[in-house]
Enzyme design. Structure first.
Site, PDB file in Angstrom:
ATOM      1  N   SER A   1       0.828  -1.199   0.000  1.00 36.44           N
ATOM      2  CA  SER A   1       0.000   0.000   0.000  1.00 36.44           C
ATOM      3  C   SER A   1       0.875   1.267   0.000  1.00 36.44           C
ATOM      4  CB  SER A   1      -0.975  -0.052   1.190  1.00 36.44           C
ATOM      5  OG  SER A   1      -1.981   0.921   1.063  1.00 36.44           O
TER       6      SER A   1
ATOM      7  N   ASP B   1     -10.065  -4.619  -4.488  1.00 30.30           N
ATOM      8  CA  ASP B   1      -9.491  -3.655  -3.542  1.00 30.30           C
ATOM      9  C   ASP B   1     -10.404  -2.423  -3.451  1.00 30.30           C
ATOM     10  OD1 ASP B   1      -7.893  -1.691  -2.229  1.00 30.30           O
ATOM     11  OD2 ASP B   1      -6.078  -2.724  -2.867  1.00 30.30           O
TER      12      ASP B   1
ATOM     13  N   HIS C   1      -8.008  -5.343  -0.213  1.00 35.29           N
ATOM     14  CA  HIS C   1      -6.760  -4.635   0.117  1.00 35.29           C
ATOM     15  C   HIS C   1      -6.035  -5.448   1.186  1.00 35.29           C
ATOM     16  CE1 HIS C   1      -4.294  -1.051  -0.188  1.00 35.29           C
ATOM     17  NE2 HIS C   1      -4.264  -0.937   1.130  1.00 35.29           N
TER      18      HIS C   1
END
Length: 215
Positions: A111, A165, A196
């Site tokens: 991320s 996601d 995610h």
């Protein structure tokens, strides 16, 4: 303690500096990288500094840079990325001083950590072994990719993303990969039926990438 080290059982075949996501810390991926499939690699898992984060009403949390929104239409915190990259560069230099050549050092992250891996990996003045970006994207629109030196076009890149996601949309990752593949010979993008997060198949593919890159 600014980072966690997971050392290899024998002399390491290479080092991976892996950066966590927003609000997490270096412990986030510790259990994964302690698995036997990663036992020949040294892992360095740094903790991001605490700072106010705009997207979370200015609350302080561990973050590599400030985040204004998730659409990425607004400006990005390039100064914050630059400051954090100095922390990571010190870790790279530390590994080089311990006898690991820069070509055997991979920078990776999840991320926000993936974004930092692109930022530093594509700007660093020595050639690194590779870049890993899990559930992230290429920052700074076209600015970063347009300034890449020609000798970087062969750097191995492993990019991975969840099809579902809901934090960083898969379309953002797709657009990032389109820019990468236009410049890089060894960029690879894997997609998984997940949100995610990470999944077992992704971890196996990551292990394969590390072993092939460190060969």
């Amino acid at each position: 303690m600014t980072h966690i080290i997971i050392d290899s059982i024998e002399s390491p075949i290479g080092s991976v500096i892996f950066l966590h996501g927003l609000g997490a810390d270096g412990f986030d991926f510790k259990a994964i990288f302690e698995r036997s499939q990663f036992s020949k690699i040294r892992f360095i898992l740094p903790h991001a500094p605490y700072q106010p984060v705009s997207i979370n009403q200015g609350l302080e949390m561990r973050a590599w840079y400030d985040l204004y929104d998730l659409s990425l239409e607004k400006d990005e915190d390039e100064l914050g990325m630059q400051k954090s990259s100095l922390i990571i560069q010190k870790l790279i230099e530390e590994q080089i001083s311990l006898g690991i050549p820069s070509e055997k050092i991979i920078i990776g992250g999840f991320s926000q950590g993936a974004v930092m891996s692109f930022y530093l990996g594509l700007k660093y003045d020595k050639k690194l072994g590779g870049i890993v970006a899990l559930s992230g994207y290429l920052p700074l629109k076209d600015k970063l990719i347009s300034s890449i030196k020609d000798d970087l076009i062969r750097i191995p890149i492993f990019m991975a993303h969840g099809l579902y996601d809901n934090v960083i949309d898969i379309q953002i990752a797709d657009r990032s990969f389109e820019k990468l593949i236009a410049r890089f010979n060894s960029a690879n993008f894997e997609k998984y039926p997940m949100g995610h997060e990470v999944c077992e198949k992704e971890i196996d593919d990551l292990s394969t990438f590390f072993n092939q890159t460190f060969k």
